[in-house]
Motif scaffolding. Structure first.
Motif, PDB file in Angstrom:
ATOM      1  N   ASN A 169       0.805  -1.224   0.000  1.00 24.30           N
ATOM      2  CA  ASN A 169       0.000   0.000   0.000  1.00 24.30           C
ATOM      3  C   ASN A 169       0.834   1.268   0.000  1.00 24.30           C
ATOM      4  OD1 ASN A 169       0.968  -0.599   2.510  1.00 24.30           O
ATOM      5  ND2 ASN A 169      -0.884  -0.007   3.620  1.00 24.30           N
ATOM      6  N   LEU A 170       2.003   1.211  -0.609  1.00 18.09           N
ATOM      7  CA  LEU A 170       2.853   2.397  -0.659  1.00 18.09           C
ATOM      8  C   LEU A 170       2.246   3.423  -1.617  1.00 18.09           C
ATOM      9  CD1 LEU A 170       5.682   3.657   0.125  1.00 18.09           C
ATOM     10  CD2 LEU A 170       6.440   2.820  -2.115  1.00 18.09           C
ATOM     11  N   PRO A 171       2.058   4.683  -1.205  1.00 18.24           N
ATOM     12  CA  PRO A 171       1.541   5.710  -2.124  1.00 18.24           C
ATOM     13  C   PRO A 171       2.452   5.875  -3.333  1.00 18.24           C
ATOM     14  CG  PRO A 171       1.487   6.502   0.145  1.00 18.24           C
ATOM     15  CD  PRO A 171       2.251   5.215   0.164  1.00 18.24           C
ATOM     16  N   GLY A 172       1.883   5.807  -4.514  1.00 26.04           N
ATOM     17  CA  GLY A 172       2.657   5.973  -5.743  1.00 26.04           C
ATOM     18  C   GLY A 172       3.197   4.690  -6.313  1.00 26.04           C
ATOM     19  N   GLY A 173       3.217   3.605  -5.520  1.00 29.58           N
ATOM     20  CA  GLY A 173       3.653   2.308  -6.015  1.00 29.58           C
ATOM     21  C   GLY A 173       5.134   2.232  -6.319  1.00 29.58           C
ATOM     22  N   CYS A 174       5.486   1.330  -7.238  1.00 26.15           N
ATOM     23  CA  CYS A 174       6.893   1.048  -7.513  1.00 26.15           C
ATOM     24  C   CYS A 174       7.616   2.221  -8.166  1.00 26.15           C
ATOM     25  CB  CYS A 174       7.009  -0.197  -8.391  1.00 26.15           C
ATOM     26  SG  CYS A 174       6.146  -0.070  -9.965  1.00 26.15           S
ATOM     27  N   GLN A 175       6.905   3.029  -8.961  1.00 28.61           N
ATOM     28  CA  GLN A 175       7.560   4.177  -9.614  1.00 28.61           C
ATOM     29  C   GLN A 175       8.073   5.175  -8.585  1.00 28.61           C
ATOM     30  OE1 GLN A 175       4.786   5.775 -12.440  1.00 28.61           O
ATOM     31  NE2 GLN A 175       5.084   4.105 -13.903  1.00 28.61           N
ATOM     32  N   ILE A 176       7.306   5.425  -7.556  1.00 30.42           N
ATOM     33  CA  ILE A 176       7.731   6.368  -6.520  1.00 30.42           C
ATOM     34  C   ILE A 176       8.777   5.731  -5.609  1.00 30.42           C
ATOM     35  CG2 ILE A 176       6.937   7.702  -4.529  1.00 30.42           C
ATOM     36  CD1 ILE A 176       6.183   8.843  -7.275  1.00 30.42           C
ATOM     37  N   PHE A 177       8.633   4.426  -5.340  1.00 31.83           N
ATOM     38  CA  PHE A 177       9.631   3.769  -4.493  1.00 31.83           C
ATOM     39  C   PHE A 177      10.999   3.780  -5.163  1.00 31.83           C
ATOM     40  CE2 PHE A 177      11.734   0.062  -2.495  1.00 31.83           C
ATOM     41  CZ  PHE A 177      11.627   0.466  -1.177  1.00 31.83           C
ATOM     42  N   GLN A 178      11.014   3.738  -6.473  1.00 33.11           N
ATOM     43  CA  GLN A 178      12.277   3.857  -7.204  1.00 33.11           C
ATOM     44  C   GLN A 178      12.970   5.169  -6.867  1.00 33.11           C
ATOM     45  OE1 GLN A 178      11.638   4.223 -11.374  1.00 33.11           O
ATOM     46  NE2 GLN A 178      13.675   5.049 -11.748  1.00 33.11           N
ATOM     47  N   LEU A 179      12.217   6.270  -6.803  1.00 31.71           N
ATOM     48  CA  LEU A 179      12.806   7.567  -6.454  1.00 31.71           C
ATOM     49  C   LEU A 179      13.291   7.577  -5.015  1.00 31.71           C
ATOM     50  CD1 LEU A 179      10.215   9.989  -8.152  1.00 31.71           C
ATOM     51  CD2 LEU A 179      12.353   9.092  -9.090  1.00 31.71           C
ATOM     52  N   VAL A 180      12.536   6.916  -4.122  1.00 31.28           N
ATOM     53  CA  VAL A 180      12.952   6.842  -2.719  1.00 31.28           C
ATOM     54  C   VAL A 180      14.288   6.112  -2.607  1.00 31.28           C
ATOM     55  CG1 VAL A 180      12.334   5.908  -0.459  1.00 31.28           C
ATOM     56  CG2 VAL A 180      10.571   6.944  -1.883  1.00 31.28           C
TER      57      VAL A 180
END
Length: 586
Positions: free
Chosen positions: A121-132
């Motif tokens: 349930n991460l906001p933004g999904g894998c695309q945003i986690f890539q930036l993190v």
């Protein structure tokens, strides 16, 4: 470090003018605002993040011992430094959420074992986690209006606060988010769009509220103080720098911006974000009519894409209900025709009954001051009337129920509007006798002081429907009262072969009775005047001449009595016709 793209100017400069100058290359130059961020301190530096289908690898010399699965993608990371086990890598030192998950797993497993975890349930999904991941490993992250909001939400989800390191992701994303919302009109809407996939977090963290207030502040500025410019961001820049010169760069006088210049931009917002923006605009003091026009503009664009599918009924129902609730309460804030279209959509979607009733009453309140064209709402289904007459019937019935007490003049105005509307829809081949009758009889009988317009509508309907039975023609015409017709209308009606026979007979009989009464009244006046002159003339003359005039007077009296008998005979005929009409089946 946080620095705008290419300009390398920091955001530490205070004041509106300094802030505007620092963003001028991206705003005034018509490029989207964006910046590059890196963490203040990192324990490990990586050159890049590589992807192989749905698998991501950090380019380092160490073997991965931490796998984080987000959606369909897996990220192979590190939980400790291989050569210095006591040293945690930035991924764990900057995220309280991951830190707790990893060390809870390490307490239950061997310290040197690999750990795999799911984040669903991460906001933004894998695309945003890539930036993190890039941020935590020291790789430069490019922030834009389209990714800053979900990245800010993800940072809160992962607990990347200042407690885990100065200049952590939350503070940097928040600073850039506030800066771009304030500085760029266009990018504020890009942020709104990016919030659609992280709606819950965007609401909780106040991103939607910030965007709404920014839009409201700019939309409610005096339009006479803003020069018309080509680009939206250029307009925003002029607002921010208070650059309200009456001359443009070419020396020509700039045009005044229209009051509704922002309608088109706001109309792209999703319904929940649009409602937030409208509420903020109301709070800023925009006029009810301006707010109403904006809602009507948004709705007209939305209705063009409206398709009634079973899988989208609930979403459409929520949309209509939200629009009705956000409407300004002032009477003239929205036009009657817009409310009718909104009401039609509400009936189709079976929205809340209380909202439907309130909307009906609101349209009914406007019936006296609108025109027939305002009641036009088209049908688009096959084998249906051209116009939605049933919609108008319900509104007129609501008016008759709630607003006809002691409002004779207003009721007559409403009757005029209804009769004009009847004339507009009478030519429709699909309009049934029942619908026409219901609309005619929706108002009380005393609502019309003159039936000329009603007669015109009835005649047009009979002309457009020549195959009606005699009984149907009676039903259509029975609400018309012949004594409320003008002389010209009565003369036309007596010669109108489209009217039912009983109506023509009634009109003819009434006209004959009225004509006889008029003749009788005139004759009586004439005879009375003539007899008085005769009496005066006989004075002073001989008896023979007096008897001659007296005989004439007796003949005139006999003629009058004969005419009275004729009138009585006509009255009897009239009563007999009325009795037969009452007996005849309706």
């Amino acid at each position: 470090m946080l620095f705008p793209h290419k300009t390398r100017l920091t955001m530490k400069r205070a004041g509106l003018n300094q802030l505007s100058r620092s963003c001028r290359p991206s705003v005034y130059g018509r490029r989207r605002n964006h910046c590059v961020i890196v963490p203040a301190k990192v324990g490990r530096i990586s050159n890049a993040l590589e992807r192989r289908e749905h698998t991501w690898f950090v380019r380092t010399n160490d073997v991965s011992d931490l796998t984080v699965i987000v959606g369909e993608d897996s990220f192979h990371l590190h939980k400790v430094h291989l050569h210095a086990p006591s040293f945690q890598i930035p991924m764990l030192s900057k995220s309280g959420y991951l830190n707790k998950l990893v060390f809870n797993r390490m307490n239950n497993e061997a310290a040197d074992s690999s750990i795999s975890m799911h984040i669903d349930n991460l906001p933004g999904g894998c695309q945003i986690f890539q930036l993190v991941v890039k941020f935590c490993y020291g790789v430069a992250v490019d922030l834009t209006a389209t990714n800053v909001a979900p990245l800010y939400c993800a940072a809160y989800f992962l607990e990347m606060t200042e407690d885990f390191g100065h200049g952590n992701l939350i503070s940097k994303a928040q600073a850039f988010l506030s800066f771009i919302i304030f500085s760029s009109w266009r990018d504020t809407f890009n942020i709104f769009t990016s919030c659609e996939d992280v709606s819950f977090w965007a609401q909780e963290l106040g991103i939607v509220k910030q965007c709404s207030e920014s839009i409201a502040w700019k939309a409610c500025l005096d339009p006479q103080a803003i020069g018309r410019v080509v680009n939206d961001d250029e307009l925003c820049f002029k607002i921010l720098t208070n650059n309200n010169n009456s001359k443009n760069k070419d020396g020509g006088a700039s045009e005044i911006v229209e009051e509704c210049w922002w309608f088109k931009d706001v109309s792209v917002l999703r319904i929940d974000h649009f409602v937030e923006a409208i509420c903020a605009i109301k709070t800023k003091g925009a006029t009810p009519r301006l707010v109403g026009n904006c809602i009507a503009y948004w709705t007209s664009k939305w209705l063009q894409k409206f398709k009634l599918h079973s899988d989208s009924r609930e979403a459409h129902r929520d949309t209509i209900e939200s629009l009705i609730r956000v409407l300004p309460n002032e009477k003239n804030s929205v036009c009657c025709n817009f409310l009718l279209h909104l009401l039609k959509a509400g009936w189709m979607l079976n929205i809340d009954h209380e909202l439907t009733t309130e909307l009906e009453k609101r349209v009914a309140m406007m019936l006296e001051c609108c025109c027939a064209g305002d009641l036009i709402v088209k049908n688009y289904r096959e084998n249906d009337t051209v116009y939605d007459v049933s919609l108008v019937i319900r509104v007129v019935q609501a008016y008759a129920t709630h607003f006809t007490r002691d409002l004779t003049s207003g009721m007559r105005l409403a009757a005029t509007v209804v009769d004009d509307y009847l004339a507009l829809v009478a030519r429709d081949d699909m309009l049934s006798v029942k619908a026409f009758q219901l609309l005619v009889e929706a108002l009380p009988a005393d609502a019309r002081h003159c039936n000329d317009k009603l007669y015109r509508a009835i005649d047009m309907y009979l002309k457009a429907h020549p195959k009606l039975t005699e009984e149907d023609r009676r039903i259509v015409s029975r609400a018309m009262e012949y004594h409320k017709l003008s002389k010209e209308a009565r003369e036309h009606a007596m010669k109108n072969d489209r009217l039912p026979l009983n109506i023509v007979a009634r009109l003819t009989l009434s006209e004959q009775v009225n004509a006889t009464k008029s003749i009788l009244s005139n004759n009586l006046k004439y005879r009375r005047s003539e007899s008085e002159e005769t009496v005066r003339a006989t004075r002073g003359i001989d008896n023979s001449r007096w008897f001659k005039y007296h005989k004439k007077l007796q003949m005139m009296k006999a003629e009058v009595e004969k005419m009275k008998l004729q009138v009585c005979s006509l009255q009897v005929c009239k009563v007999e016709l009325q009795r037969q009409m009452r007996i005849a089946p309706k």
